[in-house]
Motif scaffolding. Sequence first.
Motif, PDB file in Angstrom:
ATOM      1  N   GLU A 218       0.807  -1.215   0.000  1.00  0.00           N
ATOM      2  CA  GLU A 218       0.000   0.000   0.000  1.00  0.00           C
ATOM      3  C   GLU A 218       0.840   1.265   0.000  1.00  0.00           C
ATOM      4  OE1 GLU A 218      -3.550   2.124   2.620  1.00  0.00           O
ATOM      5  OE2 GLU A 218      -3.232  -0.046   2.710  1.00  0.00           O
ATOM      6  N   ASN A 219       1.786   1.390   0.932  1.00  0.00           N
ATOM      7  CA  ASN A 219       2.603   2.610   1.003  1.00  0.00           C
ATOM      8  C   ASN A 219       3.464   2.770  -0.237  1.00  0.00           C
ATOM      9  OD1 ASN A 219       1.587   3.293   3.534  1.00  0.00           O
ATOM     10  ND2 ASN A 219       3.196   2.177   4.632  1.00  0.00           N
ATOM     11  N   HIS A 222       1.418   4.044  -3.268  1.00  0.00           N
ATOM     12  CA  HIS A 222       1.145   5.486  -3.227  1.00  0.00           C
ATOM     13  C   HIS A 222       2.361   6.272  -3.719  1.00  0.00           C
ATOM     14  CE1 HIS A 222      -2.838   6.109  -1.475  1.00  0.00           C
ATOM     15  NE2 HIS A 222      -2.630   5.060  -0.695  1.00  0.00           N
ATOM     16  N   ASN A 231      -2.278  10.878  -8.145  1.00  0.00           N
ATOM     17  CA  ASN A 231      -2.564  10.991  -6.720  1.00  0.00           C
ATOM     18  C   ASN A 231      -3.695  10.035  -6.356  1.00  0.00           C
ATOM     19  OD1 ASN A 231      -3.027  11.704  -4.078  1.00  0.00           O
ATOM     20  ND2 ASN A 231      -3.858  13.729  -4.545  1.00  0.00           N
ATOM     21  N   LEU A 232      -3.362   8.904  -5.758  1.00  0.00           N
ATOM     22  CA  LEU A 232      -4.367   7.896  -5.440  1.00  0.00           C
ATOM     23  C   LEU A 232      -5.276   8.315  -4.281  1.00  0.00           C
ATOM     24  CD1 LEU A 232      -2.361   4.553  -5.786  1.00  0.00           C
ATOM     25  CD2 LEU A 232      -3.957   5.583  -7.407  1.00  0.00           C
ATOM     26  N   ALA A 233      -4.972   9.440  -3.645  1.00  0.00           N
ATOM     27  CA  ALA A 233      -5.821   9.896  -2.544  1.00  0.00           C
ATOM     28  C   ALA A 233      -7.118  10.520  -3.039  1.00  0.00           C
ATOM     29  CB  ALA A 233      -5.050  10.897  -1.679  1.00  0.00           C
ATOM     30  N   LEU A 333      -7.233   2.666  -1.879  1.00  0.00           N
ATOM     31  CA  LEU A 333      -6.383   1.729  -2.608  1.00  0.00           C
ATOM     32  C   LEU A 333      -7.008   0.344  -2.735  1.00  0.00           C
ATOM     33  CD1 LEU A 333      -3.565   2.048  -3.876  1.00  0.00           C
ATOM     34  CD2 LEU A 333      -2.635   0.906  -1.863  1.00  0.00           C
TER      35      LEU A 333
END
Length: 466
Positions: A218-219, A222, A231-233, A333
Motif C-alpha cells: 500500500e505505502n 502510493h 494521486n491515489l488519494a 487503494l
Amino acid sequence: MEPSSRGITLDQLQSTDQAASGETMPSSSDLTLAHNPLAILDSLLKQLSPTRSLTHIAQSLATITRQFMEMDLCVVMLANGVHGQLTIEASSPDLNGRILAIPPITVEPVLWEKLRIAPGELPALHVQEQEQLNPLKNVEYKTLHIIPLVVGLDCLGLLLCYSSKTRDLAAQDLLVLQTLSSYAALSIQNRLLIDADLSGTSIKTFFDDLLSGNSLLENELHTRAAALGCNLAQPHVMLLLEVGRLSVVNTQVEESQLVTFQRAIKHVELRLQEHFPGSLLDEREHLLHCIVALDKDHTLESLKTWLNILVEQVESEQQVSVFVGVSSLCNDLGEYRRGFAEAEEALKIGACLHTRASSTCFDELGVNRYIYSFARNNTLRDLYLEQIAAIDRYDQGHKRAELLDTLEAYLAHGCNIKETSELLDVHRNTLTQRLERIQSLCTVDLDQYSNRLPLQVALMVHRLRS
C-alpha cells in the motif's frame, strides 16, 4: 522558413556556447564523417546503444546529426509520457544552462497524430505548427527541419535541425537522416524500457501490483503512483477500453487492422491525458487499462458523456468501434481491484448490448449482470426465445423495420402506447402497425400479461447472445 527578427542569431549562440563549454567545430575527421554516410552509420551504432544513458543517446544523436548535416544547431526533445509534453534533452552545440530556462512544449493532439504517421520523415507542417514545435522562440534562423522520433505508433520525441542559411535536403541526406532518427528512436525506446524496469515505476508493473490486492504494497504503491503523476488519494474510476475485433484470416488485412486499432488507441490515450490530467494508462495489445482521476469539474456523469462523444468521433473518423467499460468510484487503494473487475464486466456486457461504439457503466448494467452467464453458457431455446428470433429474422430481412427495438421499448414501458411512441419518436399509428406486425410473427399473445416478462427476459438473453 524565415522568421521575423528574434534577438539572438545562431552564430551568436554558437560562439557563446563554444566559449562556455569548450566545444569546437568539427575537426577534419569530423568533416570526412560529414561526407561519408557509411562512417556516419558506423559511428551511430557505437554511440546510440541502449546500454548508454538516455542523455548520452540524445546528445550523440544531436552531435552526429549536426556534423553530418553541417547544421548550426541540432536539438533533441523527448516526450513526457504522463503529461504529453516535449522537453529538451540535449543539443549540439551544448546550450548548457539555457536548456533549464526553456519551458516544455505542449503539443495539440492533432499535431501529435501528424508526427506519429511520419516516422523518420519530414512531416508537412504549416508555419503555425512548426512554430508550436520550436522551443527556441527568440532565436533567428533561415531553415528548421523537424524529424519525429517514432517507433511503431509511439512518437518519443523530435530532432530539430536549425540553419542560418536556406537549406534543402538532397535525397541521400534525407535517407541517412531517416536512418539516424529511426535507429535513435529504437535506442531511446529500449533505454526508457530499461529505466522503467530498473526504477520500479513501470506502468505495467504498477497496474499488476495495484490489482494484485497485496495490502503490504500500500505505502509503496502510493509513492510509485506519485512518481507517475497520479494521486491515489483522490477519487478515480477504472476504465477498460477495447478497440475493434479481428474477424479476418487474411494476414495483410489483419496487419492493416492492427495498425488502425493501435492508431485509434493512441488517439484515445492522448485525449484522456489531455482532458483528465493525473490519470494513468496501460496499453496491452488492443486493450487500454486506465485509472482516470475525477474531481469537482470531472464527475462520473461528465466522464460518461465525454466518453460517448469520444468513441463516436473515433468510429466516425477512423472507422473502428471502441467499447468502454467504466467502474463505480474507487475512493481508496483497496477498491481498485474491485473497480477493474467492474470495468471488465461492464465492457464485456456492454459490447453485447450495443452494436455501435459506446461506453457502459457498471452501475447501469442492471438485470443484465444476473442473466449474462446464463445467456452465454446456456444454448437451449424455448418458446419465448423462438418469438424473439423470429422478430429478429424479420428485421434482418427488412430495412428499417426496427421491430425488435420497438418490442423492447414497448415492454420496458409497461406496454403503454403513448410513452412508447414518445420514446421512439413515432406516431401512435406507426407504433400500432409495428405491434400488429410483431404479433403476426409471434405464436404467443402480446396482450396476455403473463407473457410480457418472459418475452422481456428472452429479449435480453437474445441481445447478450448476439
